[in-house]
Design a protein around this motif. Structure first.
Motif, short mmCIF file in Angstrom:
data_model
loop_
_atom_site.label_atom_id
_atom_site.label_comp_id
_atom_site.label_asym_id
_atom_site.label_seq_id
_atom_site.Cartn_x
_atom_site.Cartn_y
_atom_site.Cartn_z
N GLY A 201 46.51 24.55 80.94
CA GLY A 201 47.62 23.76 80.40
C GLY A 201 48.88 23.95 81.20
O GLY A 201 49.71 23.05 81.32
N ASP A 202 49.07 25.15 81.74
CA ASP A 202 50.24 25.44 82.57
C ASP A 202 49.90 26.62 83.47
O ASP A 202 48.81 27.19 83.38
CB ASP A 202 51.47 25.75 81.70
CG ASP A 202 51.33 27.05 80.93
OD1 ASP A 202 50.27 27.72 81.04
OD2 ASP A 202 52.28 27.42 80.22
N LEU A 203 50.81 26.97 84.36
CA LEU A 203 50.63 28.15 85.20
C LEU A 203 51.47 29.28 84.63
O LEU A 203 52.64 29.06 84.28
CB LEU A 203 51.05 27.86 86.65
CG LEU A 203 50.33 26.72 87.37
CD1 LEU A 203 50.86 26.56 88.79
CD2 LEU A 203 48.82 26.97 87.40
N ASP A 204 50.90 30.46 84.51
CA ASP A 204 51.62 31.61 83.98
C ASP A 204 51.71 32.69 85.05
O ASP A 204 50.70 33.10 85.61
CB ASP A 204 50.89 32.13 82.74
CG ASP A 204 50.81 31.10 81.64
OD1 ASP A 204 51.86 30.77 81.07
OD2 ASP A 204 49.69 30.60 81.36
N LEU A 205 52.94 33.12 85.32
CA LEU A 205 53.19 34.08 86.39
C LEU A 205 53.86 35.31 85.82
O LEU A 205 54.75 35.21 84.98
CB LEU A 205 54.17 33.46 87.38
CG LEU A 205 53.63 32.80 88.63
CD1 LEU A 205 54.78 32.14 89.37
CD2 LEU A 205 52.96 33.83 89.51
N VAL A 246 55.37 25.74 84.60
CA VAL A 246 55.16 27.12 85.03
C VAL A 246 56.02 28.06 84.19
O VAL A 246 57.21 27.84 84.05
CB VAL A 246 55.52 27.33 86.52
CG1 VAL A 246 55.14 28.74 86.95
CG2 VAL A 246 54.85 26.30 87.40
N ASP A 247 55.39 29.09 83.64
CA ASP A 247 56.11 30.13 82.91
C ASP A 247 56.15 31.39 83.77
O ASP A 247 55.12 31.81 84.28
CB ASP A 247 55.39 30.48 81.60
CG ASP A 247 55.45 29.34 80.60
OD1 ASP A 247 56.42 28.58 80.64
OD2 ASP A 247 54.52 29.21 79.78
N LEU A 248 57.31 31.98 83.90
CA LEU A 248 57.43 33.25 84.60
C LEU A 248 57.98 34.31 83.65
O LEU A 248 59.00 34.10 82.99
CB LEU A 248 58.36 33.11 85.81
CG LEU A 248 58.73 34.41 86.54
CD1 LEU A 248 57.51 35.04 87.20
CD2 LEU A 248 59.82 34.17 87.58
MG LIG Z 1 52.39 29.38 79.45
#
Ligand SMILES: [Mg+2]
Ligand SMILES: Nc1nc2c(ncn2[C@H]2C[C@H](O)[C@@H](COP(=O)(O)OP(=O)(O)OP(=O)(O)O)O2)c(=O)[nH]1
Ligand SMILES: [Mg+2]
Length: 587
Positions: A201-205, A246-248
DNA sequence: GCCGTTTTCGGCCCGACTGTTTTCAGTCG
């Protein structure tokens, strides 16, 4: 997705219950939906055999509703809820920053029944001065409305990015962040990408740093960032050009293990783990473990799991599908580790291939510490060549720089028989016909149960190819207790994961064997094999059921699973220190 | 609505960010 219909019903009930304002029930419905979505068995089958309530999170009430749905195609309880709340409210609730509480207020206080009504309300300035709606919030609502909403009832899979593409985007992002000279110590990906979900669903960093502000500043100003949704000292959310979110998260380095555990998820896995910790007088958050009000940082994931009496769990298995119970009893299966893979067996090449064309492939195979490559030509193409298959085999070496070279022939199956290996080919890649079979089940039986004197595997078993032949996945599986089955390909192509985890898990339980492949189109794509290994771990496939963990793949393709030779070396937790790069393919 | 290694009833994971509400609710991860 096999259980999509029932999943959608349960999720809609959850949303409507959220509007009602009830607590806990919506999450209960969502948990059940997520569990069914991943079930290796179809809902109908579970209902028919009376095992529906064995699915984690499915109890009496939800079982009953699922049974009703399977029987009648409707759920009375849902119809009752639908009668209470206009369908447009579900669209409203999907607007960015708008949840159940806000939607409920719109409806009850302003008779807003959908996005159009809200738009009008704002135009007519009826929200101004209303308690809870300041100028900024109204602005955000307008922005959200102008971006539009996904239609209600869209597939839960829609708007998600296929795993191979997501991995590619992530590699690029990691590269940009390194080039930005942001002051982080560690930088790794987490979330569903690390769990190798088929779509993300999204990229998690996750980064560790003692200067989080500077990291955030550089991150939110990367050239590919189109929009900054939110940005604080430890967490930022951005949207890249192209629309991927993107979540960081940035945490101090001593919290790395706890943060990686948290941010890898899944959510249901985390909730289960944290509840278990609470029962043991502990509390887990993304910074560490709390006992007697004392926060103890957790530098590694192993420390988090060990604190609640569990062994480390491979990320791909963290889906709350029984892995926590298994880890408590040291009962996790010995799933395949990246380092156990010995070769790639599905490298398509033109029949005109010459020895020197192998060199770039061999170089990459060596770089990946693989010891063989299976080069595959199509039977239909060989026919058009002047050179016979035997001449081709003789033109290719058996080994190049310590890497063994096998020649595979891809043959389209016909209704009845499984072909024998023609002179020159080391093994056969069998694929289902493109036209519907007269009697698919009978054909499948003929193919899969012939004596395995030829080295062969069944490839192109993605849902689309099977459907065109009129075949079903379950037709291809070994009979209960049968050991001597035709191995199935588990492929991650450049565009899509070609085999569903849920199906593979079901097949694996019945001792099916698999050939993992990244379906590489060029040497640079060989590392995609590691994504296939991730999918195999998601499906709890033990190493000994994976053909390409064998150093003698041709006899493994011929014979039933050899008992694991030496002590198998499964996946390993990330190391505590050192600058070792995160495991993962580059494609 | 689900579920249990102190419970079959009474809890249910825990925290960041934002806007607005003067002390926190809502949404999201
Ligand atoms: Mg996320
Ligand atoms: N403890 C806890 N962790 C959560 C919760 N929601 C999300 N997380 C953690 C686990 C998730 O894997 C991780 C990233 O969140 P995402 O929303 O991106 O989910 P995920 O990557 O698993 O799936 P996705 O493919 O992005 O939909 O954050 C929650 O409610 N509680
Ligand atoms: Mg995610």
């Amino acid at each position: 997705m096999p259980n999509e219909a029932v999943t959608r019903i349960l999720l809609e009930i959850a949303d409507l219950l959220d509007l009602e304002g009830v607590k806990f029930k919506p999450e209960a419905y969502r948990r059940a939906a997520r569990a069914l979505q991943q079930s290796p068995e179809e809902t109908e089958e579970l209902v028919r055999t009376g095992r529906i309530d064995q699915v984690p999170g499915v109890g009496e009430a939800i079982s009953e509703k699922v049974r009703e749905f399977v029987k009648t195609g409707e759920v009375h309880y849902l119809e009752k809820l639908r009668a209470q709340w206009p369908p447009g409210l579900l669209e409203l609730m999907r607007l960015e920053g708008v949840g159940p509480k806000t939607t409920r207020r719109f409806y009850l206080e302003f008779q807003v029944k959908g996005p159009e009504d809200l738009e009008r309300l704002i135009q007519e300035k009826k929200l101004e001065g209303v308690f809870g709606f300041g100028p900024r919030k109204i602005e955000l609502l307008q922005k959200a409305l102008s971006k539009g909403v996904s239609a209600a009832g869209a597939s839960p899979e829609s708007g998600r990015t296929p795993l191979p593409e997501a991995q590619q985007r992530m590699e690029e992002l990691l590269e940009s962040l390194r080039e930005s000279r942001a002051p982080f110590e560690k930088l790794v990906f987490a979330g569903s990408l690390r769990r190798r979900r088929e779509t993300v669903g999204d990229l998690d960093l996750l980064a560790t740093s003692s200067r989080p502000r500077e990291v955030m500043e550089l991150f939110t100003h990367l050239p590919q960032v189109e929009e900054v949704r939110l940005s604080g000292d430890t967490k930022s959310t951005v949207v890249l050009t192209g629309g991927l979110q993107v979540d960081l998260r940035v945490v101090p380095s001593q919290a790395f293990g706890a943060a990686l555990q948290y941010f890898t998820g899944s959510k249901d896995h985390n909730v289960h783990l944290r509840a278990l910790a609470n029962r043991k007088g502990l509390s887990i958050n993304e910074y560490g473990l709390t006992r007697d009000e004392q926060l103890v940082p957790a530098p590694t994931e192993e420390e988090v799991y060990a604190a609640v009496g569990l062994s480390w769990i491979p990320p791909e298995m963290r889906e709350n599908q029984g892995e926590i119970e298994a880890a408590q009893e040291e009962g996790l299966p010995a799933v395949v580790g990246d380092a156990e893979l010995k070769g790639e067996l599905h490298i398509h090449v033109p029949p005109s291939i010459e020895q020197e064309d192998l060199l770039p492939w061999v170089e990459e195979l060596r770089a990946m510490h693989l010891t063989y490559g299976g080069f595959v030509v199509r039977a239909s193409e060989v026919e058009r060549e002047d050179r016979t298959l035997e001449q081709l085999r003789n033109a290719l070496p058996r080994e190049v720089e310590g890497v063994r070279v096998f020649l595979g022939l891809e043959v389209t199956l016909d209704a009845k028989t499984r072909p024998t290996t023609p002179a020159g080919a080391d093994y056969l890649i069998l694929r289902p016909p493109e036209k519907p079979l007269a009697d698919p089940k009978e054909s499948a039986r003929a193919w899969t149960s012939s004596p395995t004197s030829v080295a062969a595997m069944l490839a192109h078993v993605d849902p689309g190819s099977l459907a065109s032949a009129g075949l079903e996945w379950k037709d291809l599986l070994p009979e209960e207790g049968e050991e001597n089955s035709l191995p199935l390909e588990l492929a991650v192509r450049h565009d899509v994961v070609a085999t569903e985890t849920a199906l593979v898990r079901g097949a694996s339980r019945r001792s099916a064997r698999f050939v993992l492949s990244g379906a590489p189109r060029s040497p640079e794509e060989l590392p995609r094999l590691l994504l296939a290994a991730g999918i195999a771990r998601r499906a709890w496939v033990p190493s000994h059921q994976v053909v390409n963990t064998s150093s003698e793949p041709m006899s493994a393709l011929r014979n039933p699973a050899n008992p694991p030779s030496a002590s198998p070396k499964g996946p390993e937790p990330p190391k505590r220190s050192g600058s070792r790069k995160q495991d993962g393919p580059r494609t």
